[in-house]
Structures are given as C-alpha cells and as structure tokens.
Design a protein around this motif. Structure first.
Motif, PDB file in Angstrom:
ATOM      1  N   VAL A   1       1.106  -0.874   0.429  1.00 54.68           N
ATOM      2  CA  VAL A   1       0.025   0.036  -0.103  1.00 54.68           C
ATOM      3  C   VAL A   1       0.912   0.915  -0.006  1.00 54.68           C
ATOM      4  O   VAL A   1       1.880   1.601   0.816  1.00 54.68           O
ATOM      5  CB  VAL A   1      -1.134   0.010   0.754  1.00 54.68           C
ATOM      6  N   VAL A   2       0.385   2.269  -0.746  1.00 51.55           N
ATOM      7  CA  VAL A   2       1.249   3.536  -1.101  1.00 51.55           C
ATOM      8  C   VAL A   2       0.261   4.839  -0.896  1.00 51.55           C
ATOM      9  O   VAL A   2      -0.222   4.561  -1.844  1.00 51.55           O
ATOM     10  CB  VAL A   2       2.227   3.685  -1.903  1.00 51.55           C
ATOM     11  N   PHE A   3       0.529   5.472  -0.459  1.00 54.52           N
ATOM     12  CA  PHE A   3       0.280   7.004  -0.121  1.00 54.52           C
ATOM     13  C   PHE A   3       0.915   8.020   0.362  1.00 54.52           C
ATOM     14  O   PHE A   3       1.939   7.204   0.458  1.00 54.52           O
ATOM     15  CB  PHE A   3      -0.755   6.264   1.708  1.00 54.52           C
ATOM     16  N   VAL A   4       0.728   9.011  -0.633  1.00 49.48           N
ATOM     17  CA  VAL A   4       1.391  10.529  -0.818  1.00 49.48           C
ATOM     18  C   VAL A   4       0.802  11.302  -0.333  1.00 49.48           C
ATOM     19  O   VAL A   4      -0.273  11.970  -0.960  1.00 49.48           O
ATOM     20  CB  VAL A   4       2.097  10.690  -2.064  1.00 49.48           C
ATOM     21  N   LEU A   5       1.216  12.578   0.711  1.00 52.96           N
ATOM     22  CA  LEU A   5       0.894  12.987   1.340  1.00 52.96           C
ATOM     23  C   LEU A   5       1.545  14.360   0.991  1.00 52.96           C
ATOM     24  O   LEU A   5       3.155  14.416   0.773  1.00 52.96           O
ATOM     25  CB  LEU A   5       1.009  13.606   2.942  1.00 52.96           C
ATOM     26  N   ASN A   6       0.789  15.746   1.153  1.00 61.41           N
ATOM     27  CA  ASN A   6       1.681  17.011   0.829  1.00 61.41           C
ATOM     28  C   ASN A   6       2.108  16.586   1.779  1.00 61.41           C
ATOM     29  O   ASN A   6       1.751  16.265   2.916  1.00 61.41           O
ATOM     30  CB  ASN A   6       0.630  18.423  -0.478  1.00 61.41           C
ATOM     31  N   LYS A   7       3.537  18.809   1.625  1.00 68.83           N
ATOM     32  CA  LYS A   7       3.090  19.333   2.929  1.00 68.83           C
ATOM     33  C   LYS A   7       2.118  19.829   4.266  1.00 68.83           C
ATOM     34  O   LYS A   7       3.095  19.322   4.894  1.00 68.83           O
ATOM     35  CB  LYS A   7       4.560  20.358   3.067  1.00 68.83           C
ATOM     36  N   LEU A   8       1.322  19.635   3.768  1.00 68.46           N
ATOM     37  CA  LEU A   8      -0.002  20.048   4.538  1.00 68.46           C
ATOM     38  C   LEU A   8      -0.983  18.984   4.846  1.00 68.46           C
ATOM     39  O   LEU A   8      -1.495  19.187   5.900  1.00 68.46           O
ATOM     40  CB  LEU A   8      -0.711  20.949   3.854  1.00 68.46           C
ATOM     41  N   GLY A   9       0.153  17.751   4.436  1.00 68.76           N
ATOM     42  CA  GLY A   9      -1.051  16.400   5.228  1.00 68.76           C
ATOM     43  C   GLY A   9      -1.850  15.895   4.621  1.00 68.76           C
ATOM     44  O   GLY A   9      -2.893  15.296   4.685  1.00 68.76           O
ATOM     45  N   LYS A  10      -2.651  16.288   3.015  1.00 69.47           N
ATOM     46  CA  LYS A  10      -3.464  15.946   2.126  1.00 69.47           C
ATOM     47  C   LYS A  10      -3.146  15.103   1.496  1.00 69.47           C
ATOM     48  O   LYS A  10      -1.680  15.299   0.975  1.00 69.47           O
ATOM     49  CB  LYS A  10      -3.850  17.446   1.572  1.00 69.47           C
ATOM     50  N   LEU A  11      -4.348  14.286   1.373  1.00 70.06           N
ATOM     51  CA  LEU A  11      -3.497  12.804   0.524  1.00 70.06           C
ATOM     52  C   LEU A  11      -3.270  13.504  -1.096  1.00 70.06           C
ATOM     53  O   LEU A  11      -4.558  13.793  -1.566  1.00 70.06           O
ATOM     54  CB  LEU A  11      -4.935  11.439   0.554  1.00 70.06           C
ATOM     55  N   VAL A  12      -2.639  13.099  -2.010  1.00 70.83           N
ATOM     56  CA  VAL A  12      -2.662  13.700  -3.198  1.00 70.83           C
ATOM     57  C   VAL A  12      -2.644  12.193  -4.120  1.00 70.83           C
ATOM     58  O   VAL A  12      -2.506  12.623  -4.936  1.00 70.83           O
ATOM     59  CB  VAL A  12      -0.968  14.493  -3.841  1.00 70.83           C
ATOM     60  N   GLN A  13      -2.118  11.158  -3.340  1.00 69.75           N
ATOM     61  CA  GLN A  13      -1.574   9.869  -4.714  1.00 69.75           C
ATOM     62  C   GLN A  13      -1.590   8.955  -3.797  1.00 69.75           C
ATOM     63  O   GLN A  13      -1.555   8.873  -2.986  1.00 69.75           O
ATOM     64  CB  GLN A  13       0.041  10.398  -5.029  1.00 69.75           C
ATOM     65  N   GLN A  14      -2.529   7.693  -4.575  1.00 70.35           N
ATOM     66  CA  GLN A  14      -1.713   5.997  -4.009  1.00 70.35           C
ATOM     67  C   GLN A  14      -2.570   5.370  -4.744  1.00 70.35           C
ATOM     68  O   GLN A  14      -3.109   5.226  -6.114  1.00 70.35           O
ATOM     69  CB  GLN A  14      -3.668   6.451  -2.928  1.00 70.35           C
ATOM     70  N   ASN A  15      -1.932   3.693  -4.462  1.00 69.83           N
ATOM     71  CA  ASN A  15      -2.237   2.805  -5.421  1.00 69.83           C
ATOM     72  C   ASN A  15      -3.876   2.682  -4.560  1.00 69.83           C
ATOM     73  O   ASN A  15      -4.543   2.268  -4.217  1.00 69.83           O
ATOM     74  CB  ASN A  15      -1.025   2.541  -5.630  1.00 69.83           C
ATOM     75  N   GLU A  16      -3.552   1.154  -5.810  1.00 69.38           N
ATOM     76  CA  GLU A  16      -5.206   0.213  -5.857  1.00 69.38           C
ATOM     77  C   GLU A  16      -5.141  -0.613  -4.498  1.00 69.38           C
ATOM     78  O   GLU A  16      -6.548  -0.367  -3.422  1.00 69.38           O
ATOM     79  CB  GLU A  16      -5.196  -0.129  -6.930  1.00 69.38           C
ATOM     80  N   GLN A  17      -4.117  -0.693  -4.048  1.00 65.59           N
ATOM     81  CA  GLN A  17      -3.823  -1.417  -2.701  1.00 65.59           C
ATOM     82  C   GLN A  17      -4.199  -0.510  -1.307  1.00 65.59           C
ATOM     83  O   GLN A  17      -4.604  -0.579  -0.514  1.00 65.59           O
ATOM     84  CB  GLN A  17      -2.484  -2.076  -2.834  1.00 65.59           C
ATOM     85  N   ALA A  18      -3.376   0.913  -1.941  1.00 67.39           N
ATOM     86  CA  ALA A  18      -4.214   2.038  -1.063  1.00 67.39           C
ATOM     87  C   ALA A  18      -5.832   1.960  -0.438  1.00 67.39           C
ATOM     88  O   ALA A  18      -6.559   2.382   0.428  1.00 67.39           O
ATOM     89  CB  ALA A  18      -3.625   2.831  -1.291  1.00 67.39           C
ATOM     90  N   LYS A  19      -6.104   2.313  -1.850  1.00 67.75           N
ATOM     91  CA  LYS A  19      -8.037   1.836  -1.864  1.00 67.75           C
ATOM     92  C   LYS A  19      -8.240   0.691  -1.128  1.00 67.75           C
ATOM     93  O   LYS A  19      -9.540   1.468  -0.678  1.00 67.75           O
ATOM     94  CB  LYS A  19      -8.176   2.522  -3.182  1.00 67.75           C
ATOM     95  N   ASN A  20      -8.008  -0.208  -1.697  1.00 67.08           N
ATOM     96  CA  ASN A  20      -8.589  -1.514  -0.729  1.00 67.08           C
ATOM     97  C   ASN A  20      -8.431  -1.448   0.699  1.00 67.08           C
ATOM     98  O   ASN A  20      -8.833  -1.984   1.434  1.00 67.08           O
ATOM     99  CB  ASN A  20      -7.764  -3.098  -1.473  1.00 67.08           C
ATOM    100  N   LEU A  21      -7.215  -1.177   1.177  1.00 65.23           N
ATOM    101  CA  LEU A  21      -7.270  -0.661   2.673  1.00 65.23           C
ATOM    102  C   LEU A  21      -7.933   0.293   3.192  1.00 65.23           C
ATOM    103  O   LEU A  21      -8.358  -0.432   3.766  1.00 65.23           O
ATOM    104  CB  LEU A  21      -5.804  -0.946   3.080  1.00 65.23           C
ATOM    105  N   GLY A  22      -8.404   1.245   2.155  1.00 69.47           N
ATOM    106  CA  GLY A  22      -9.501   2.522   2.624  1.00 69.47           C
ATOM    107  C   GLY A  22     -10.424   0.981   3.113  1.00 69.47           C
ATOM    108  O   GLY A  22     -11.203   2.185   3.785  1.00 69.47           O
ATOM    109  N   LYS A  23     -10.790   0.463   2.715  1.00 69.87           N
ATOM    110  CA  LYS A  23     -12.123   0.241   2.232  1.00 69.87           C
ATOM    111  C   LYS A  23     -12.756  -1.433   3.292  1.00 69.87           C
ATOM    112  O   LYS A  23     -13.066  -0.810   4.353  1.00 69.87           O
ATOM    113  CB  LYS A  23     -12.564  -1.163   1.366  1.00 69.87           C
ATOM    114  N   ILE A  24     -10.796  -1.691   4.176  1.00 77.08           N
ATOM    115  CA  ILE A  24     -10.528  -2.542   4.955  1.00 77.08           C
ATOM    116  C   ILE A  24     -11.072  -1.416   6.631  1.00 77.08           C
ATOM    117  O   ILE A  24     -11.404  -1.897   7.282  1.00 77.08           O
ATOM    118  CB  ILE A  24      -9.726  -3.158   5.463  1.00 77.08           C
ATOM    119  N   TRP A  25     -10.095  -0.461   6.833  1.00 75.30           N
ATOM    120  CA  TRP A  25     -10.082   0.168   7.420  1.00 75.30           C
ATOM    121  C   TRP A  25     -11.526   1.603   7.804  1.00 75.30           C
ATOM    122  O   TRP A  25     -11.781   1.193   9.032  1.00 75.30           O
ATOM    123  CB  TRP A  25      -9.400   1.735   7.288  1.00 75.30           C
TER     124      TRP A  25
END
Length: 380
Positions: A200-224
C-alpha cells in the motif's frame, strides 16, 4: 428543497454514505426559507441504517435549525450530540483549553497554542471574523453561529458556534466534509515510480493532504473505514484518532524530516487481529526542502499468524522435550532408593553379583537423564 451548493454537497455525502455505511456525516445545509426569500441553515447528522446482514435499508438524518441553536440551552450537552469540538478562550481570545476532537483535527502542541491569541496561531490566522464578533457578544446574549472560511485551499471550512462564558468564550467547531481543493495537486511521485512500490502506498503533500495512492491503498481504505480515502482530503482519522495515533504521530515526525517504521495492530469485525508494517518517510526536493510524506504499508497478518502458530508449536515441543526427564526421573529415584535398602548378604553368590551391577547402572542412567535435561533446557 436545498440551495444549489447544498444539493451538490448532499449528493456527494450521500454517495460516501452508501459506499461506507459505518460512517456518519455532519453537514450544514441551506433550505428555502418558508416565510421569506433566501435560505435558512440547518445542521444535520446523517447515518446509514443497515440490516443484520449489513444490507442498506435507509438513511436517518437529524437536523437542528440555526434559529434553534441560537436559543438558550446547555451547550456542552448539545455539542456532544452534534459532534462538535470545543475550545475555551479567555476574554482576550487566548487559548485556555481544548478537547480531544480539536486535537484530532489540529495540532495544538506543534503550534504551541497555550497562552497564545487565537489569531496568532497558523491554523486560525485567516479566520478574522471570530474576533470581529466578540465585541457584539455580551453575557446573556444568544450564541453566534457562522461559517469559517479560509483562503487556503487545503484548509477545511468550519461550522462554528461562539458563546460567552465566565472565563471568556467557548468556540465550538466542526469541519465540513467536502474536498478542500477541486484542482488536482501536482504528483510528488511519477505514476511509473508509484507502480514500482510493493504494498500500500499513500502520498501526502506537506500539509497532510492525500495527493496520490495506488490500488492497494484504495483497498486498505475499504478495510479501515469502509471506503477508499479520497484524494483532496486531509489524511486524518477524526472518528478513530486513538486507533491510528501511532500512524498520525509518525506522519507528524515525517513532516519534521524523521522516518519511522512501526507495526499497526487492529481488532477486526471477525474478532481476529490484523497486522500491518508501515514505513513513513519524508519526501524532499532537490534543495532538501520538505515536499510531502510517503507512507508504505505491508499486510503482515499472514506472517504474524504463521509466527504465532510456530510459537505455539515450539511451546508444545518444549513441553514434550522436558516431560520425559520428569517422567523418567521419578521412577528411577524410587528404584535407587529401593536398591539402597536391599541387603546383599541374604542373596546367593550369583544374585549378589547381578545386584552389584544394578546400582552403578541406575546411577549412570540418572546422570544421563540429568545431562539430557540440561541440554534441552539450554536449547529451548
């Protein structure tokens, strides 16, 4: 029966709720006024009703009109029901205290809120309308309800209630759940590079906003949380701050330039634990200036379950290895005691000869068992 802006916001929230039945939504919606032109504001809390099989059967909304909010009432009880966070200010608008919800949305310690004026901290320096209301608000007046808008795209819009207290003021806040910036942010990692990461990969900008994610990250969001995390939102967990406290602390450290490796352990709906290994690292530009935060997460549940199974098997093997020593030494000790009591003078010559062999053999066997037990103890 909504204003155009409220229609868009409600439809967006409805889509989120249908995709994630576990979450609740707090919205300030504009409804056409019944007796005059324009709109009246109602603060809503929506939640999804499900069957025991988790099929969606409906949505419940509880709305409180702003005219009702402006009446005299026990505010602490009301904000608990509506989910507001509370900040206590003195008469000069200096911070006195804040609750856990405020801590989950802001970072009071990092910005050093204590004894500072509200307009002096970065999170509130753009919200000038708060202090403009204070001269108009006297003890006994009705609370003032308003919306706090920031010029920063990344900053949330806040629904606010300001009341007078004996010490000064109470400021009740609730962020509105809408994207803070509709313009896609510039990717910090190229799509080709992002595809090379495992897990899983999440990429945040310097203010903590989510700017990028891969498909595994989207699946993890569904679990969390029941639905993938949306790009354009601050990457935080206002409904579960304690559950993700270690991850939030690691993100804060990454924004200061420090990398962290940690393990996340969570109890799942099936009453079994799931495990993830997370690596949180700062992303810097060519001038070593912070650009964002990289979060890489690997599901280690299977490995942890195998390790726990191996540990259980080792405990069983340890028990089996030690058992023979205890089992054999008991009868052997009794046998040696009996040999000591036997009188060789009453035996014939041949029996006496055999009897004299038994005692050293028993001692040799006892010594062998002791040595074996020591080796097993050292090994395990």
């Amino acid at each position: 029966m909504l204003s155009p802006n409220s229609v868009e916001e409600f439809n967006y929230s409805l889509e989120l709720m249908l995709g994630s039945p576990k979450i609740r939504r707090h919205l300030m919606l504009d409804h056409p006024a019944l007796r005059a032109e324009g709109f009246s504001q109602v603060w809503w809390e929506f939640s999804v009703v499900t069957t025991p099989e988790m099929d969606i059967s409906g949505i419940i909304g509880i709305g409180v009109g702003m005219q009702f909010l402006e009446q005299d009432m026990p505010w602490n009880n009301l904000v608990d029901v509506l989910g507001f966070g509370e900040i206590v200010l003195d008469s000069d608008f200096k911070f006195l205290s804040w609750d856990e919800k405020i801590k989950s949305w802001f970072d009071p310690e990092k910005e050093n809120w204590s004894e500072r004026n509200l307009s002096d901290v970065f999170s509130f320096q753009d919200f000038k309308n708060i202090e403009e209301l204070s001269p108009q608000l006297l003890p006994g007046d009705k609370p003032r309800c308003f919306i706090m808008n920031s010029s920063y795209d990344e900053w949330p819009t806040l629904a606010a209630i300001l009341t007078v207290s004996k010490k000064g003021y109470h400021l009740f806040l609730m962020p509105k759940s809408v994207p803070y910036n509709t313009i896609p942010a510039k990717p910090l990692i190229s799509p080709q590079t992002l595809s090379l990461f495992s897990g899983v990969v999440f990429v945040l900008n310097k203010l903590g906003k989510l700017v990028q994610q891969n498909e595994q990250a989207k699946n993890l969001g569904k679990i969390w949380k029941g639905k993938a995390y949306s790009e354009g939102f601050l990457f935080n967990f206002p409904d579960q701050p304690r559950r993700f406290s270690k991850l939030l602390a690691a993100i804060d450290d990454a924004q200061k330039g420090q990398s962290t490796d940690l393990e996340l352990k969570m109890l799942m709906p099936n009453q079994e634990f799931a495990f993830w290994n997370a690596a949180i690292k700062p992303i810097a530009d060519t001038h070593n200036q912070l650009e964002g935060v990289l979060i890489q997460i690997m599901d280690s549940t299977s490995e942890r379950n195998k390790l726990m199974q191996i540990q259980r098997e080792n405990d069983r093997l340890r028990e089996l290895a030690l058992s023979p020593s205890h089992i054999l030494r008991g009868p052997l000790s009794s046998m040696m005691g009996i040999l000591e009591l036997m009188d060789g003078s009453e035996m014939g010559k041949e029996n006496l000869k055999l009897f004299r062999y038994l005692k050293p053999l028993a001692k040799e066997l006892d010594s062998a068992i002791r040595q074996h037990s020591k080796k097993i103890s050292t090994f395990i």
